[in-house]
Write a protein that holds these residues in place. Structure first.
Motif, PDB file in Angstrom:
ATOM      1  N   LEU A  18      42.101  39.458  42.200  1.00 24.54           N
ATOM      2  CA  LEU A  18      40.968  39.872  43.029  1.00 24.54           C
ATOM      3  C   LEU A  18      40.412  41.239  42.680  1.00 24.54           C
ATOM      4  CD1 LEU A  18      42.417  38.758  46.488  1.00 24.54           C
ATOM      5  CD2 LEU A  18      40.681  37.579  45.130  1.00 24.54           C
ATOM      6  N   GLU A  20      38.638  42.679  40.229  1.00 26.79           N
ATOM      7  CA  GLU A  20      37.246  42.828  39.800  1.00 26.79           C
ATOM      8  C   GLU A  20      36.282  42.508  40.928  1.00 26.79           C
ATOM      9  OE1 GLU A  20      39.560  41.256  37.905  1.00 26.79           O
ATOM     10  OE2 GLU A  20      39.722  42.752  36.325  1.00 26.79           O
ATOM     11  N   GLU A  21      36.591  41.447  41.672  1.00 27.60           N
ATOM     12  CA  GLU A  21      35.717  41.035  42.781  1.00 27.60           C
ATOM     13  C   GLU A  21      35.658  42.115  43.857  1.00 27.60           C
ATOM     14  OE1 GLU A  21      35.627  37.577  46.200  1.00 27.60           O
ATOM     15  OE2 GLU A  21      36.695  37.187  44.345  1.00 27.60           O
TER      16      GLU A  21
END
Length: 100
Positions: A18, A20-21
């Motif tokens: 998660l 990068e998001e």
């Protein structure tokens, strides 16, 4: 024993796929907040900003909605330009690379 005890939140996000998001969402939230603060400082209304950007007030509402994950950096950059600002995104070394 909990494998996350002693690790940091960035490590957890990376393990869960998660990082990068979450980083992208945080970046958009910060830019939207900065645009709103600049509007306040310059006494620019949403209507006036929409006119400067040749768009609708609804589009400005979406741009300033910090929870709108679909808002693009291009739209935020356009809003910043309309306020005499610019968005700057840069690469920084990964913490893992620094540790090595």
């Amino acid at each position: 024993m909990n494998k996350h005890i002693g690790s940091d939140f960035d490590d957890f996000l990376s393990e869960q796929g998660l990082a990068e998001e979450v980083s992208a969402a945080a970046l958009k939230r910060v830019i939207a907040w900065q645009i709103a603060e600049t509007m306040k400082a310059q006494s620019v209304t949403k209507k006036a900003l929409a006119e400067r950007m040749h768009t609708s007030r609804t589009a400005i509402d979406r741009a300033l909605d910090q929870d709108d994950a679909g808002m693009t950096l291009a739209t935020l950059a356009s809003a910043a330009r309309a306020l005499g600002q610019r968005v700057e995104v840069r690469l920084v070394p990964d913490r893992e690379e620094i540790r090595a």
